[in-house]
Write an enzyme that holds these catalytic residues in place. Sequence first.
Site, PDB file in Angstrom:
ATOM      1  CG  ASP A 111      -4.300   8.019   7.938  1.00  7.48           C
ATOM      2  OD1 ASP A 111      -5.055   8.773   7.278  1.00  7.48           O
ATOM      3  OD2 ASP A 111      -3.638   7.111   7.426  1.00  7.48           O
ATOM      4  N   GLY A 166       0.831  -1.208   0.000  1.00  3.44           N
ATOM      5  CA  GLY A 166       0.000   0.000   0.000  1.00  3.44           C
ATOM      6  C   GLY A 166       0.854   1.241   0.000  1.00  3.44           C
ATOM      7  N   GLY A 167       0.193   2.369   0.223  1.00  2.00           N
ATOM      8  CA  GLY A 167       0.894   3.638   0.167  1.00  2.00           C
ATOM      9  C   GLY A 167       1.969   3.762   1.229  1.00  2.00           C
ATOM     10  CG  MET A 168       1.286   4.353   5.370  1.00  2.00           C
ATOM     11  SD  MET A 168       0.280   3.935   6.790  1.00  2.00           S
ATOM     12  CE  MET A 168       1.516   3.924   8.078  1.00  2.00           C
ATOM     13  N   GLY A 169       3.544   1.215   2.773  1.00  2.00           N
ATOM     14  CA  GLY A 169       4.565   0.184   2.713  1.00  2.00           C
ATOM     15  C   GLY A 169       3.935  -1.152   2.396  1.00  2.00           C
ATOM     16  CE  LYS A 208      -0.378  -1.606   7.889  1.00  3.05           C
ATOM     17  NZ  LYS A 208      -1.258  -0.492   7.988  1.00  3.05           N
ATOM     18  CB  VAL A 227       0.542  -5.534   5.011  1.00  2.00           C
ATOM     19  CG1 VAL A 227       0.054  -6.194   6.289  1.00  2.00           C
ATOM     20  CG2 VAL A 227       0.254  -4.055   5.027  1.00  2.00           C
TER      21      VAL A 227
END
Lengths: 190, 865
Positions: free
Chosen positions: B207, B92-95, B114, B97
Amino acid sequence: METDKITKLLQAHASGDRRALNQLMPLVYDELKRMAQNRLIGERSDHTLSSTELVHEAYLKLIDFDRIDWQNRYHFFGIASQIMRNILVDYAVKQQAQKRGGQRKRVSLGETDAITEVKLHDILSIHHALEKLEKLDERQVRVVECRFFGGLTIDETAKTLDISTPTVSRDWKMAKAWLNRELSMSHNEE
Amino acid sequence: MEKKRWKILKKIFSEALLFKDDERKEFIIRAADGDKTIIKEAVALLEAYEKASLLDHPFEEIKKSALGGFDTERKKGKHFGPYKIINSVGHGGMGSVYLAERADGNFNQRVALKLLRTGLHSNEQVQRFLYERQILASLNHENIARLFDGGVTEEGQPWFVMEYVEGKPINEYCDEHKLSLDDRLQLFLDVCKAVQYAHQKLIVHRDIKPSNILVKKNGTIKLLDFGIAKALNSDDYIHNEIPVTQTGLFPLTPAYASPEQIRGETVSTVSDIYQLGVVLYELLTGYQPYDVSGKTPSEIEQVICEDHPTRPSSIISKMESSAPEYENVIQDRSKWLLLILGKQKRKLRGDLDTVILMALRKEPDRRYSSAEQFAKDIKNYLADRPVTAHSDSWSYRSKKFISRHKAGVSVSAAILFMLILYTSTVTWHSQQTREALYYATEEAAKSEQLISFMMGMFEANDPAEAMGDTVTARVLLERGIEQAETLDNQPEIQAQMFSVVGKVYYQLGEYERAYPLLRQSIDIKNDMGQPEKIEQADSYYLLGATMHHKGNYRDSDYYFETALDIYNSFTDHESVEYANSLYRAANIRGVRRDFESAFSMHEQALHMRLNLLGELHPEVGNSYKSVGNTLHQKGDPAKAIKYFRKAADIYGVVYPEKHPAIADLKVSKARALQVLKKFDKAEMNLITALEIQTDIYGEHHTNTGLSKMALGNFYRNTGDFAKAEPIYFELISVIENELGGDHPLKRPVTEALGRLYLQKNEPEKAESWLRKTTQLLSSSLRPEHPRVLTAEYRLADCLLQLQEYEEAEALLLQVLDHTGDRSNETHTSIKKEALHMVVALYESWNRKDQAEIFSSRLQDMDAIE
């Protein structure tokens, strides 16, 4: 086994199941990388291979031909192109993090590496510019992914995205112009 | 750039390429039709197109090193603390999983690992991250995904190990299970509960969005990623970077970000309240409050920090009427949503709208102060109790706007008029193509917003709302009129402009200026000879309101009734203006002492307002009050007080402690209490009312005057003349010195003074006041009007006591003449009273014969009855 799964997911996605893509992406992502690695085993570290080759080869390897028609083939190309973009961006992000990180191992900055650095920087700039473009024109982004990251021809791109070749051509020209401008502006800002 | 402008640019650019190099620029200028931005963009694109590009060749070279160290193949089996990666779950956008498990194998616990993209660059950052991780691990709540562990790899990559949750994002879950409105709210309450728990531990999520709120198969909620945003970015906040621009790095989702987050200001627990509001908004409407797609960071900042979201219920209404822009949604979300939510529109429109919009306020300190408060109001709603949220009034917003943009106000007003002009023209001429129509409706919607915003801005000129803040926008309005006057060939638009400016003047309280504009607008429309439309009824209503404020009740009555006639001719029509017209017309009936129809019209207005505005609205309070007033007039003060109580409940919520409406209500209540002989309570109510009015309006204002009048009348009616007299005199002096001698309040005061002296047996003092009263009345009312007759009768009474027989005789005969053969109750009773007095007059005057004649007439009258 993976082939079976990927084929099924691809069929599901092609027939409109949007969630299939979420499962498909990581599978293909990993496969693409593994393939590239296998190809590169034993090669010198600066050896390169083309993304065109890789995408086509992945298709040959990952898809069960008896169950997939030609349309799904292009569908796969589209997905693979997006994944190529992800692979490269992930790599570039990581390289930059390492570069800034305190505990990185020392890298000798030979001539080849300098070129790579430029490329990495470009990948990220293009990626960010594409994120902007996506908000204006999603299709142009898909065209760029197919053409630039997937190494597909205009004709293949048209079939992949199910649009006409003149449309691909127009989109590609404008996207290139727009990205050029965007990239030159972001360079100037720095 | 907006998408539609992009489309134009795309077309021009592609077509330009078909021309020869040296003809392209010329083509662009021609095709752009004077749009300078498009020309500039297109030319720049052409130049960029001709340059060599990185993109000229596909990205051919993938270095071996590009593929090392980042893939699952390598990660598989890799250890992070005591955890071992099993498989990749997603990117995803953050990293990324991964599914992982404890490596020691003691217990078979599967977890989500994560691995974040962000690198932590300094020792200090790593320390802070580890510290935050410690705090987050202390969150132990059934609805929050547990954080088990976290760390930083050698490369500076942070990782978290959390409870592995299999579930669906809350919005998808609600849609898939076709949850009803109430069920959605119940689910949302669980979310609030979890957030409240974390807030008590001083942990802010930062968030909150649907993809971070998963619903498991058994229907339980799990919040993911609590506090991770802060763990990663505490440094960035201190350095005040603008989060939105940090694409890829910062896990902030613009569509859900609060204004303070967008601006990079301090984030607190109420930022989460805002994000909860966005989630609820989306759960109930299928839309996010702001459309941020395709916008640049500064545009996003503007939208989120300045715009006001569409009321959730309006979205549902629009979906129902299938406005083109919602076509996709209707297809996507299929009909069930409309069925479920559509039915709830009324409910949504009132309290729930207010609740959601309260959570979404721009100013953190004006939102719910906690998730618990937010949840409590939702529970109130579910239990049909009144909610505590106040609607964010226009005047508050406009006050904010004015204080922020004092210099800009004039500019905005000028833009407004140009906008109206522009959009009206667009709507008028370009209906040939779908595209043009689309533009026009979109622009029209914008200008409508602007107009109502401007309207709201001028409301602040009512001293009750603005406490001193005045806008000098009158000059700009004049400019608007000038523009309108040049539009003779477009009567419809001209009429619209006149009515808009008229409305603004009405809001400003400049009734002298409002009147001719509104009148002109109606005349133009009448001249066009089209069948009457609801808009015309609206204009008539406004004209009536204008006349009413001017004190010209005869004309205002006429306009209100005309408006009402038009409204009544539309079946099933309900609107605020209709309700207002009913309300006003009912008041007229009340003045004419037709209490039955006044009562039923007030009731109708009350129900319409309840439907349209919900329970907690000032106008609804007004309606309760007026129904109460008519009940009182019909002779049921006890029941009236029940309605007054309802009104007081509403006012107590929607108004501050001191508000003219509250004062007014107290006066009404006092009147009923007086009839019920609860004098102490009545007096208390009147005194508080007067204090409130004086506080808000000052001594010299009609409203303060009316309040004073009521108190004076109370004292007079209860025989406390010593207290009544000075009050009346104060009033007279205010009217003559401040309000203008012909102010409509003058007559009641002179009349009251006249009556006071009559009651005190001081006819010599009463005379002049009573004379003034008859003069004032006969100048505005028909000679046979009961009020005129009553005043004349009273003057005659006074003259009789002063032994001015001749004049008293003349007056009484005149009264008898005017009551004539009228058979209505009021006139009959006046006639009887007059006859009694004529008999008494002739007896005192020693004219027995005449006394006898009239006495026998009186007996005849009694006989008939």
